[in-house]
Write an enzyme that holds these catalytic residues in place. Structure first.
Site, PDB file in Angstrom:
ATOM      1  N   ASP A   1      -8.741  -3.596  -6.454  1.00 49.01           N
ATOM      2  CA  ASP A   1      -8.232  -3.069  -5.194  1.00 49.01           C
ATOM      3  C   ASP A   1      -8.980  -1.781  -4.851  1.00 49.01           C
ATOM      4  OD1 ASP A   1      -6.573  -1.627  -3.249  1.00 49.01           O
ATOM      5  OD2 ASP A   1      -5.010  -3.075  -3.729  1.00 49.01           O
TER       6      ASP A   1
ATOM      7  N   SER B   1       0.833  -1.192   0.000  1.00 52.21           N
ATOM      8  CA  SER B   1       0.000   0.000   0.000  1.00 52.21           C
ATOM      9  C   SER B   1       0.879   1.259   0.000  1.00 52.21           C
ATOM     10  CB  SER B   1      -0.940  -0.072   1.208  1.00 52.21           C
ATOM     11  OG  SER B   1      -2.061   0.738   1.042  1.00 52.21           O
TER      12      SER B   1
ATOM     13  N   HIS C   1      -7.447  -5.565  -0.977  1.00 48.77           N
ATOM     14  CA  HIS C   1      -6.313  -4.639  -0.996  1.00 48.77           C
ATOM     15  C   HIS C   1      -5.016  -5.399  -0.784  1.00 48.77           C
ATOM     16  CE1 HIS C   1      -4.019  -1.078  -0.657  1.00 48.77           C
ATOM     17  NE2 HIS C   1      -3.957  -1.021   0.664  1.00 48.77           N
TER      18      HIS C   1
END
Length: 515
Positions: A456, A229, A484
């Site tokens: 995502d 991320s 995610h």
């Protein structure tokens, strides 16, 4: 709701809800960092000024978690003035388990910005990463500056955070707009008052420099790293600053560093819409779907109706706080990070429609890392502090947001207005941005694996495509699925490709796709 670029792995976002579990010799040239190639990076400094930091020895100690050790890393508060003072960063490691020859250290970061890497290592990565990787790497994490145990940014008390998270973020009139702006101003003022010393010094560039100090102190010639991320931006920044010291870098759930803040926020808004539509498509097939059994669009309409109802009539939750629109929206967004949360979300929505908001409140509290005692981790404080330094604010004021709302609502009819207003937070930040949007090429770095998930919610797939194309040695690995990030989430194809790269350095063929 305040979800401006809150980018972290699903393991970090949802572990508290019980949804998922949460060598080499040093190189002598490491005393002087490479000159940064980013115009937003601090000016280079002399070898002598940093030598004591790079030459320090860590004192490892038991940290109360079986098999893990902890230490403190000393780094300069300001790399432009390293003699002016330092801060301590929390580090943790778990030794390679064997069998097989130890490769070195593998640094992990779960994203955020603001997620605790030490907590992620001890709660998930150090025990949950694939066994062949843990066998040959010392798994290591450092809480970034400003985060958790590392000179944490603090802004509001627990009760103040309760008030902050409940402010209406879809204002209907001037009074509500003023109240929202006042809440952001109050948050920023709290950060300046309680964390003024560290607040200007928590940028991603500075954290990347800290990682290079740690690399040398650990005795590694190159940094091996898995960043998820926001951690992908951190890893890419490291490769930009220190391409010759980059080792095997996995950037999972990638950010696009070339985008300005407004585009990042609008793209992420579209990502949450994509994730919601996947949830809704699954939900409407079920007889007990709280959003009906019609079309995906009709399900979205019913969710918007629920949000509107909660805006005017919050419902009880079994405690002193009620569930209004802001907390309900955050609860739904929290469940978008992992399809494993969909069942919990269906139950929570059913409860909310029936007038009981405890389920969605629990999801929102997990997202904000609020404890049962009413205290909050510093996640949201650090998140704003890093984001507002890394890029200029998305908006100059409420009038700019009002103009942008239609484009955000086009990106997401369900979440658009709220996420547009949430991006107003950096407008009132007390320290000016030091970074700027720019392409990262990291010329001279070895192959870097960039991972993107097609649906995502927090890091849209096109960001992974963009970063892989910018990096001179980028290799795009695609997971066709929901949730995610992709590594360690059930795809043998993804895990095998990344494990092979980490263990023998062979990157997957650019464009490889997995299910």
């Amino acid at each position: 709701m305040d979800s401006r670029r809150l980018l972290r792995t699903s393991a970090t976002a949802l572990a508290a809800a019980g949804l998922i579990l949460s060598g080499c010799t040093g190189g002598s040239d490491a005393a002087a960092p490479a000159t940064p190639s980013s115009a937003g990076a601090p000016a280079p400094t002399s070898d002598a000024a940093l030598r004591s930091y790079y030459a320090q020895k860590l004192t490892w100690r038991d940290c109360g978690v079986p098999s893990f050790q902890c230490a403190s890393l000393r780094v300069p508060l300001d790399y432009a003035k390293p003699a002016a003072g330092d801060i301590q960063l929390a580090v943790s490691r778990v030794a390679a388990t064997g069998p097989g020859k130890r490769i070195g250290s593998l640094l992990v970061n779960p994203g955020g910005p603001g997620g605790s890497a030490v907590g992620y290592l001890q709660g998930y990565a150090g025990i949950g990463y694939p066994a062949p990787v843990r066998a040959r790497y010392d798994m290591v994490a450092v809480d970034p500056r400003g985060v958790a145990r590392s000179a944490p940014v603090e802004c509001l008390t627990g009760p103040q955070m309760d008030d902050y998270t409940q402010v209406d973020q879809t204002p209907d009139d001037r009074a509500e707009t003023n109240a929202l702006a006042a809440s952001f101003k109050g948050f920023a003022a709290g950060c300046a008052k309680r964390s003024g010393k560290v607040l200007p010094r928590v940028s991603t560039v500075e954290t990347a420099r800290d990682m290079d100090v740690l690399r040398e102190v650990l005795g590694d010639k190159r940094l091996n790293y898995v960043g998820a991320s926001y951690g992908t931006f951190l890893g890419a920044t490291y490769a930009e600053l220190f391409p010759s010291r980059a080792g095997r870098l996995v950037l999972d759930g990638a950010m696009d560093p070339s985008l300005p803040a407004i585009d990042l926020n609008r793209d992420q808004t579209a990502g949450f819409e994509t994730a919601f539509r996947a949830f809704a498509a699954d939900c409407v097939k079920r007889a007990d779907c709280p959003l009906g059994t019609g079309t995906v669009a009709e399900a979205g309409g019913r969710l918007k109706t629920l949000f509107r109802d909660l805006d005017t009539r919050p419902v009880p939750t079994g405690e002193s706080r009620k569930l209004g629109e802001s907390l309900a929206t955050t609860g739904v967004i929290a469940a978008m990070y992992d399809e494993g949360a969909w069942e919990q979300l269906r139950d929570a929505l059913t409860q909310a429609i029936d007038g009981e908001g405890g389920g969605l409140l629990a999801l929102a509290d997990t997202y904000y890392e609020r404890g049962a005692d009413g205290s909050y981790a510093n996640l949201m404080s650090a998140n704003a502090a890093v984001n507002c330094l890394d890029l200029p604010a998305a908006f100059g004021g409420p009038a700019d947001v009002e103009k942008a709302v239609p484009s955000f609502e086009k990106a997401s009819p369900v979440f658009g207005a709220g996420l547009a207003w949430a991006a107003l937070n950096c407008t009132y930040w007390p320290t000016p941005a030091t970074g700027h949007p720019h392409r990262i090429t990291a010329e001279g770095a070895p192959p870097i694996v960039v991972v993107g998930t097609t649906r995502d919610p927090a890091t849209p797939y096109k960001w992974a495509e963009a970063l892989a194309s910018q990096l001179s040695s980028g290799s795009l690995l695609t997971y066709e699925g929901d949730g995610h990030t992709a590594y360690g989430r059930g795809s043998d194809c993804i895990d095998t490709a990344i494990n092979t790269y980490l263990l023998d350095g062979t990157a997957p063929k650019d464009g490889k796709r997995c299910t």
